[in-house]
Design a protein around this motif. Sequence first.
Motif, PDB file in Angstrom:
ATOM      1  N   ILE A  90      60.535  50.767  22.924  1.00  0.00           N
ATOM      2  CA  ILE A  90      61.504  51.034  21.861  1.00  0.00           C
ATOM      3  C   ILE A  90      62.315  52.289  22.165  1.00  0.00           C
ATOM      4  O   ILE A  90      63.509  52.376  21.890  1.00  0.00           O
ATOM      5  CB  ILE A  90      60.783  51.136  20.499  1.00  0.00           C
ATOM      6  N   ALA A  91      61.626  53.278  22.801  1.00  0.00           N
ATOM      7  CA  ALA A  91      62.300  54.541  23.098  1.00  0.00           C
ATOM      8  C   ALA A  91      63.458  54.357  24.085  1.00  0.00           C
ATOM      9  O   ALA A  91      64.273  55.257  24.266  1.00  0.00           O
ATOM     10  CB  ALA A  91      61.278  55.557  23.659  1.00  0.00           C
ATOM     11  N   GLN A  92      63.526  53.177  24.732  1.00  0.00           N
ATOM     12  CA  GLN A  92      64.600  52.909  25.702  1.00  0.00           C
ATOM     13  C   GLN A  92      65.907  52.475  25.025  1.00  0.00           C
ATOM     14  O   GLN A  92      66.940  52.412  25.670  1.00  0.00           O
ATOM     15  CB  GLN A  92      64.178  51.777  26.655  1.00  0.00           C
ATOM     16  N   ILE A  93      65.843  52.141  23.734  1.00  0.00           N
ATOM     17  CA  ILE A  93      67.027  51.652  23.027  1.00  0.00           C
ATOM     18  C   ILE A  93      68.149  52.688  23.134  1.00  0.00           C
ATOM     19  O   ILE A  93      67.930  53.865  22.855  1.00  0.00           O
ATOM     20  CB  ILE A  93      66.697  51.386  21.541  1.00  0.00           C
ATOM     21  N   ASP A 129      50.167  52.742  11.274  1.00  0.00           N
ATOM     22  CA  ASP A 129      50.596  51.447  11.808  1.00  0.00           C
ATOM     23  C   ASP A 129      52.097  51.370  12.031  1.00  0.00           C
ATOM     24  O   ASP A 129      52.595  50.461  12.685  1.00  0.00           O
ATOM     25  CB  ASP A 129      50.245  50.312  10.812  1.00  0.00           C
ATOM     26  N   SER A 130      52.825  52.327  11.421  1.00  0.00           N
ATOM     27  CA  SER A 130      54.283  52.206  11.482  1.00  0.00           C
ATOM     28  C   SER A 130      54.868  53.198  12.473  1.00  0.00           C
ATOM     29  O   SER A 130      54.198  54.119  12.926  1.00  0.00           O
ATOM     30  CB  SER A 130      54.871  52.447  10.091  1.00  0.00           C
ATOM     31  N   LEU A 131      56.146  52.961  12.797  1.00  0.00           N
ATOM     32  CA  LEU A 131      56.865  53.874  13.682  1.00  0.00           C
ATOM     33  C   LEU A 131      58.042  54.471  12.926  1.00  0.00           C
ATOM     34  O   LEU A 131      58.664  53.794  12.097  1.00  0.00           O
ATOM     35  CB  LEU A 131      57.387  53.119  14.909  1.00  0.00           C
ATOM     36  N   HIS A 132      58.320  55.741  13.188  1.00  0.00           N
ATOM     37  CA  HIS A 132      59.525  56.363  12.645  1.00  0.00           C
ATOM     38  C   HIS A 132      60.519  56.513  13.786  1.00  0.00           C
ATOM     39  O   HIS A 132      60.214  57.176  14.785  1.00  0.00           O
ATOM     40  CB  HIS A 132      59.225  57.743  12.053  1.00  0.00           C
ATOM     41  N   LEU A 133      61.658  55.859  13.644  1.00  0.00           N
ATOM     42  CA  LEU A 133      62.686  55.969  14.672  1.00  0.00           C
ATOM     43  C   LEU A 133      63.783  56.895  14.171  1.00  0.00           C
ATOM     44  O   LEU A 133      64.205  56.799  13.019  1.00  0.00           O
ATOM     45  CB  LEU A 133      63.296  54.592  14.971  1.00  0.00           C
ATOM     46  N   THR A 134      64.214  57.814  15.010  1.00  0.00           N
ATOM     47  CA  THR A 134      65.278  58.727  14.619  1.00  0.00           C
ATOM     48  C   THR A 134      66.568  58.337  15.342  1.00  0.00           C
ATOM     49  O   THR A 134      66.580  58.204  16.569  1.00  0.00           O
ATOM     50  CB  THR A 134      64.908  60.167  14.982  1.00  0.00           C
ATOM     51  N   PHE A 135      67.615  58.127  14.543  1.00  0.00           N
ATOM     52  CA  PHE A 135      68.927  57.798  15.104  1.00  0.00           C
ATOM     53  C   PHE A 135      69.955  58.768  14.552  1.00  0.00           C
ATOM     54  O   PHE A 135      69.826  59.229  13.424  1.00  0.00           O
ATOM     55  CB  PHE A 135      69.346  56.364  14.717  1.00  0.00           C
ATOM     56  N   PRO A 136      70.975  59.069  15.323  1.00  0.00           N
ATOM     57  CA  PRO A 136      72.069  59.888  14.768  1.00  0.00           C
ATOM     58  C   PRO A 136      72.837  59.077  13.744  1.00  0.00           C
ATOM     59  O   PRO A 136      72.768  57.841  13.753  1.00  0.00           O
ATOM     60  CB  PRO A 136      72.938  60.207  15.993  1.00  0.00           C
TER      61      PRO A 136
END
Lengths: 310, 368
Positions: free
Chosen positions: A244-247, A258-265
């Motif tokens: 996912i970090a490659q997105i 169990d969950s992931l927190h994704l940070t986007f600008p």
Amino acid sequence: MQPVISITNFSKSFGKNIAVKNLSLDVEKGELFGLIGPDGAGKTTTIRTLVTLISPDSGELSVSGLNVSKSVREIRSITGYMPQRFSLYPDLSVSQNLNFFANLFEVPKKEMAERRKRLFKFSKLEPFSERLAGQLSGGMKQKLALSCTLIHNPVVLILDEPTTGVDPVSRSEFWEILQELKKEGVTILVSTPYMDEALLCDRIAIMHEGSLLALGRPEKITGLMHNHIYKITGHNLVLQSNRIAQIPGIISVQSFGDSLHLTFPPGFSSEDIRLKLYDLLGQQLNIERIAPSLEDVFIGLIEGKIGHGN
Amino acid sequence: MKLRRIISIIIKEYTHIFRDWRSLLIIILMPVLMIILYGYAITLDMKNLTFAVIDDAKTPESRELIRGFTENRFFVLKYTDIKRNEIESLFKKRAVQMALVIPEDFSESLISNRITKVQLIVDAADSNIGTFINNYSNRVAQLFNEKLNRRSPGILGLEPRILYNPDMKSANFFVPGLVALILLLICSLLTSITITREKETGTLEQILVSPVHPIEIVVGKVVPYITLGFFNGIIIIVFARLLFKVPINGSLSLIAILSLIYIFVALSFGLMISAVAKTQQIAMLATLMATVLPTIMLSGFIFPIASMPLPLQYISKVVPATYFLIIIRGIMLKGIGLAELWQHAAALSGIGLFMLSIATIRFKTTLE
């Protein structure tokens, strides 16, 4: 009004190890102030310097207007200090420990009964007053330690990780007691590695490797985060976090249970992200934008991915 | 210095002592064990020395001479009728410590000659034993002369009068020394771990942030252990009296008072180490090193101070046991009193106060 605790440009090293560098912060009267950070952030060094157990290399520190290097005994008699380790006598009973510290601080004999009653009221230790301190549970030990710290009615209370290693129920009880004390006008400085406890403070200072990363009200600090946080949940997601970090465009991936927190600008929508994840993993995921938590902010601060600010 | 704080520390220390009854039992039993072990192991009394005889004369006179050696508990005759060349191998095997060679013409010579020579061979590898055998043999020869050799003009006869320890029992000399050694060791060990233990458990950190002064902590910790040390002293002296029959010729209350001063010195010494050392282990090791060796080697416990090289004599002046040995031997064996001993008592008090001051000064009220 003069701050109760004032720290200006404080630095301290042990040999080659820099424990704290150039720390400045003030704690106002009646405030519940949190010193937040992981192990090795410099919290204990700062606290021990404030209670005159170690001396600063440079900088000015004062408690209630008294300089920590000059007015050692005066500071010790108006401050209540609870060290990180349980430091009472395990082979003395609850009562004996309380009386011992009352005598050390020369609490007037006439006031003893009334103070014991008050301390027992919030600590609920009265039924255990004859039990040896070593035989109390972790939560009760902390409450006894707090009681011994409060026996001389200090104007400033300084606590070093009081809830580390204590069960969740006792932890929330302990914080209720701190809130009570705050109402009575006691100024409290407390250090903790727990982010959920930071939210209970009036103001916090986030420390990392001896430096101050952020200072202010907890809500204000979470507001520092102008990036967007998306929480995704699904089966075995944690194992996919490297992919996912490659997105393209993503700033960071953090797992929270169990969950992931994704940070986007700013500029990415939930729908964009859902599509990108579907392309990558081939499954439909539950995705929602959430307000950044202190933990998100903390990780962002440490990784230098959001601006330093006050 | 606030009395209230000192009293609360004293009460706290007593509570520690009595709650931990296992340690208390060790503290009480250890001196008993030590006095039994040391008391029986350290002795300079000569007993059962073995010797060989080559009696070429085989006359009543030669047998009388041999009897002079065997009629007491010091010598045991082990080999007779051996050849001359066997003597050396007996010495090398340490089978005998002495050999007596009586010539064939022994009895005739006694009658006809002015001087009769009998050969005495002594193993002086242990110089004490060598000296003892030599002295004793001379005495045997002298008695023999008086009894049988009437023609020999006995001109000078020394008539010794032995004071203070007429039986010359070495126990009478050593056991009071043991009191000094054991009391010093136990008492300084007791206090040496008392502050370091609080450093290790973290309780010191909590006390230090109170307005307590180092002198209050130090005094509060000395007082309870004085009573414990005094109790130990009583046990040691009672056992010394019961097991080794050491006389107590002087005043018991004087022993008690001066022992208290000595105990105070030992406790202050322990506190001095405790104030500096970081862990209990270091404190205990340092205490053992600093008490046992100087007390045994440099205080006159075994070796007389007067025969030491001058630098060591100066060092012995700062070893507390030096003074206490003079005091306790003086009271127990000679029965002397404060008139003769006050200087030593004063020296001890001085050393104790000095050490307590060092303990207070070196006691840090910070964690650095």
